[in-house]
Design a protein around this motif. Structure first.
Motif, PDB file in Angstrom:
ATOM      1  N   ALA A 110       0.841  -1.208   0.000  1.00 56.66           N
ATOM      2  CA  ALA A 110       0.000   0.000   0.000  1.00 56.66           C
ATOM      3  C   ALA A 110       0.869   1.247   0.000  1.00 56.66           C
ATOM      4  N   GLU A 111       0.622   2.141  -0.975  1.00 49.49           N
ATOM      5  CA  GLU A 111       1.294   3.443  -1.003  1.00 49.49           C
ATOM      6  C   GLU A 111       0.362   4.535  -0.509  1.00 49.49           C
ATOM      7  N   ALA A 112      -0.929   4.312  -0.588  1.00 50.18           N
ATOM      8  CA  ALA A 112      -1.918   5.252  -0.049  1.00 50.18           C
ATOM      9  C   ALA A 112      -3.123   4.427   0.390  1.00 50.18           C
ATOM     10  N   TRP A 113      -3.750   4.851   1.487  1.00 50.17           N
ATOM     11  CA  TRP A 113      -4.919   4.121   2.007  1.00 50.17           C
ATOM     12  C   TRP A 113      -5.683   5.102   2.878  1.00 50.17           C
ATOM     13  N   ALA A 114      -6.838   5.587   2.415  1.00 51.00           N
ATOM     14  CA  ALA A 114      -7.548   6.639   3.148  1.00 51.00           C
ATOM     15  C   ALA A 114      -9.043   6.364   3.174  1.00 51.00           C
ATOM     16  N   ASP A 115      -9.653   6.711   4.310  1.00 53.83           N
ATOM     17  CA  ASP A 115     -11.115   6.644   4.421  1.00 53.83           C
ATOM     18  C   ASP A 115     -11.709   7.838   3.683  1.00 53.83           C
ATOM     19  N   GLU A 116     -12.478   7.562   2.635  1.00 55.06           N
ATOM     20  CA  GLU A 116     -13.065   8.632   1.817  1.00 55.06           C
ATOM     21  C   GLU A 116     -14.592   8.626   1.929  1.00 55.06           C
ATOM     22  N   THR A 117     -15.107   8.042   3.008  1.00 56.16           N
ATOM     23  CA  THR A 117     -16.564   7.940   3.161  1.00 56.16           C
ATOM     24  C   THR A 117     -17.220   9.313   3.041  1.00 56.16           C
ATOM     25  N   HIS A 118     -16.595  10.322   3.651  1.00 51.19           N
ATOM     26  CA  HIS A 118     -17.194  11.667   3.671  1.00 51.19           C
ATOM     27  C   HIS A 118     -17.319  12.258   2.265  1.00 51.19           C
ATOM     28  N   ASN A 119     -16.521  11.786   1.325  1.00 55.46           N
ATOM     29  CA  ASN A 119     -16.590  12.318  -0.050  1.00 55.46           C
ATOM     30  C   ASN A 119     -17.475  11.484  -0.963  1.00 55.46           C
ATOM     31  N   THR A 120     -18.140  10.493  -0.422  1.00 57.11           N
ATOM     32  CA  THR A 120     -18.958   9.608  -1.263  1.00 57.11           C
ATOM     33  C   THR A 120     -20.361   9.465  -0.688  1.00 57.11           C
ATOM     34  N   ARG A 121     -20.872  10.526  -0.097  1.00 59.28           N
ATOM     35  CA  ARG A 121     -22.189  10.461   0.545  1.00 59.28           C
ATOM     36  C   ARG A 121     -23.281  10.211  -0.505  1.00 59.28           C
ATOM     37  N   PRO A 122     -24.200   9.281  -0.238  1.00 59.27           N
ATOM     38  CA  PRO A 122     -25.285   9.043  -1.195  1.00 59.27           C
ATOM     39  C   PRO A 122     -26.145  10.290  -1.347  1.00 59.27           C
ATOM     40  N   ALA A 123     -26.531  10.583  -2.592  1.00 61.87           N
ATOM     41  CA  ALA A 123     -27.403  11.737  -2.852  1.00 61.87           C
ATOM     42  C   ALA A 123     -28.828  11.387  -2.443  1.00 61.87           C
ATOM     43  N   GLY A 124     -29.617  12.409  -2.169  1.00 58.85           N
ATOM     44  CA  GLY A 124     -31.036  12.205  -1.899  1.00 58.85           C
ATOM     45  C   GLY A 124     -31.763  11.864  -3.187  1.00 58.85           C
ATOM     46  N   PRO A 125     -33.091  11.632  -3.106  1.00 62.80           N
ATOM     47  CA  PRO A 125     -33.850  11.315  -4.323  1.00 62.80           C
ATOM     48  C   PRO A 125     -33.824  12.478  -5.299  1.00 62.80           C
ATOM     49  N   PRO A 126     -33.882  12.207  -6.602  1.00 60.06           N
ATOM     50  CA  PRO A 126     -33.885  13.301  -7.570  1.00 60.06           C
ATOM     51  C   PRO A 126     -35.158  14.130  -7.407  1.00 60.06           C
ATOM     52  N   PRO A 127     -35.100  15.440  -7.664  1.00 63.57           N
ATOM     53  CA  PRO A 127     -36.292  16.270  -7.519  1.00 63.57           C
ATOM     54  C   PRO A 127     -37.370  15.840  -8.514  1.00 63.57           C
ATOM     55  N   ALA A 128     -38.649  15.992  -8.117  1.00 63.45           N
ATOM     56  CA  ALA A 128     -39.759  15.610  -9.004  1.00 63.45           C
ATOM     57  C   ALA A 128     -39.687  16.410 -10.301  1.00 63.45           C
ATOM     58  N   ALA A 129     -39.331  17.690 -10.187  1.00 63.17           N
ATOM     59  CA  ALA A 129     -39.194  18.524 -11.397  1.00 63.17           C
ATOM     60  C   ALA A 129     -37.732  18.955 -11.491  1.00 63.17           C
ATOM     61  N   PRO A 130     -36.908  18.195 -12.272  1.00 58.07           N
ATOM     62  CA  PRO A 130     -35.482  18.520 -12.337  1.00 58.07           C
ATOM     63  C   PRO A 130     -35.233  19.906 -12.931  1.00 58.07           C
ATOM     64  N   ALA A 131     -34.170  20.555 -12.480  1.00 58.93           N
ATOM     65  CA  ALA A 131     -33.800  21.865 -13.020  1.00 58.93           C
ATOM     66  C   ALA A 131     -33.506  21.718 -14.507  1.00 58.93           C
ATOM     67  N   PRO A 132     -33.776  22.777 -15.290  1.00 62.05           N
ATOM     68  CA  PRO A 132     -33.501  22.684 -16.736  1.00 62.05           C
ATOM     69  C   PRO A 132     -32.045  22.289 -16.986  1.00 62.05           C
ATOM     70  N   GLY A 133     -31.857  21.289 -17.852  1.00 54.84           N
ATOM     71  CA  GLY A 133     -30.505  20.866 -18.198  1.00 54.84           C
ATOM     72  C   GLY A 133     -29.898  19.863 -17.222  1.00 54.84           C
ATOM     73  N   ALA A 134     -30.608  19.581 -16.097  1.00 53.34           N
ATOM     74  CA  ALA A 134     -30.037  18.660 -15.101  1.00 53.34           C
ATOM     75  C   ALA A 134     -30.188  17.211 -15.576  1.00 53.34           C
ATOM     76  N   LEU A 135     -29.190  16.406 -15.269  1.00 54.38           N
ATOM     77  CA  LEU A 135     -29.214  14.990 -15.644  1.00 54.38           C
ATOM     78  C   LEU A 135     -29.315  14.122 -14.396  1.00 54.38           C
ATOM     79  N   PRO A 136     -29.993  12.979 -14.488  1.00 50.00           N
ATOM     80  CA  PRO A 136     -30.042  12.072 -13.335  1.00 50.00           C
ATOM     81  C   PRO A 136     -28.705  11.357 -13.139  1.00 50.00           C
ATOM     82  N   ALA A 137     -28.518  10.845 -11.939  1.00 51.64           N
ATOM     83  CA  ALA A 137     -27.321  10.048 -11.655  1.00 51.64           C
ATOM     84  C   ALA A 137     -27.511   8.630 -12.192  1.00 51.64           C
ATOM     85  N   ALA A 138     -26.377   7.944 -12.423  1.00 54.84           N
ATOM     86  CA  ALA A 138     -26.419   6.566 -12.932  1.00 54.84           C
ATOM     87  C   ALA A 138     -27.304   5.683 -12.067  1.00 54.84           C
ATOM     88  N   VAL A 139     -27.182   5.818 -10.759  1.00 53.48           N
ATOM     89  CA  VAL A 139     -27.935   4.931  -9.860  1.00 53.48           C
ATOM     90  C   VAL A 139     -29.436   5.105 -10.055  1.00 53.48           C
TER      91      VAL A 139
END
Ligand SMILES: C[S@@+](CC[C@H](N)C(=O)[O-])C[C@H]1O[C@@H](n2cnc3c(N)ncnc32)[C@H](O)[C@@H]1O
Length: 275
Positions: free
Chosen positions: A212-241
């Protein structure tokens, strides 16, 4: 690995019609699916916590350069692979067990004119068919949590890496509190989910000949997003999930967030060099 396992992974991830949902989302955001750049795809094809910033962060950690030969194991429909090709100049081979993802990935890659630098292979990470010492980098982002036999997996990674090559990791692992809540984006239930404590994963990797040359807890940078808004902002794209799991996503992400908040899962970013 039994065919039951392959079927289980394909049933969980591949729900058919993914390309149609991607194209519909692109059109709704005012983009022409036939004339795309990788940047147009935004979050649509980055199927892991932290999205595009996490892909770029791992690429910088791995020191990717133009011409670097990368094997993206469990590379999904290829968002990270195309990012490594377009932003870092890498040649990327994706292997993924979900057949639909390989087909969708090939189609998106062809539309972007990236067929010379990104290729897709339908197959199991535990049965890599590539010659010894054929890659500079093995890369996994949120894909090993469906794989039980890590000792064999990491031996296979070492075999296909050139001497001095690196394994770049962004993976979900077990937190101190067990068990995890289900469903989560990678499994409806515990039977398809293999989460191990970070120190156990590291011991398997070292046992397979990695340092191992690097090993870090990155949980704080990978927080799950909330549900997509019912009316997405113009030009907004959904997430892969959202595109993959549709109406099931909200419950999965609630469990995923609770798992992180209660220290049932952690996300590790790491770099390991092949000895
Ligand atoms: C959450 S997705 C991540 C996809 C991609 N790494 C990304 O970040 O966009 C997990 C992927 O792992 C793949 N996968 C799971 N088990 C696998 C195995 N044994 N061999 C190859 N791929 C596998 C799934 O098919 C799925 O595409």
């Amino acid at each position: 690995m039994t065919n039951d396992y392959t079927t289980g992974v394909n049933q969980h991830y591949g729900r058919s019609g993914l390309l149609g949902r991607i194209d519909a989302a692109l059109r709704a955001a005012g983009k022409d699916p036939a004339h795309l750049s990788q940047a147009d795809l935004g979050p649509v094809d980055q199927f892991h916590g932290g999205g595009l910033p996490a892909t770029r962060s791992l690429a910088r950690l791995a020191g990717l350069q133009p011409g670097t030969a990368v094997l993206d194991v469990g590379g999904g429909f290829g968002g990270p692979a195309r990012t490594l090709a377009t932003e870092f100049g890498c040649r990327v081979t994706v292997v993924d067990l979900t057949e639909e993802y390989c087909r969708v990935g090939e189609e998106l890659t062809a539309r972007l004119g990236l067929g010379d630098s990104v290729s897709f292979h339908h197959g199991n990470a535990l049965e890599l068919t590539f010659p010894d010492a054929s890659f500079d980098v093995v890369w996994t982002q949120n894909s090993t949590m469906n794989i039980q036999d890590r000792a064999s997996l990491y031996q296979g990674f070492r075999r296909v890496l050139k001497p001095g090559g690196v394994y770049a990791v962004q993976e979900v692992m077990a937190g101190l509190v067990q068990p995890a809540h289900y469903p989560v984006p990678w499994a409806q239930e515990a039977a398809l989910s293999f989460l191990y404590p970070p120190e156990r994963v590291r011991a398997w990797l070292e046992g397979a000949g990695f340092r191992a040359e690097a090993w870090a807890d990155e949980t704080h940078n990978t927080r799950p997003a909330g549900p997509p808004p019912a009316a997405p902002a113009p030009g907004a794209l959904p997430a892969a999930v959202d595109l993959v799991h549709g109406a099931d996503t909200a419950k999965m992400q609630r469990c995923n967030l609770a798992n992180q908040n209660e220290n049932r899962v952690v996300v590790v970013q790491a770099l390991l060099r092949r000895g």
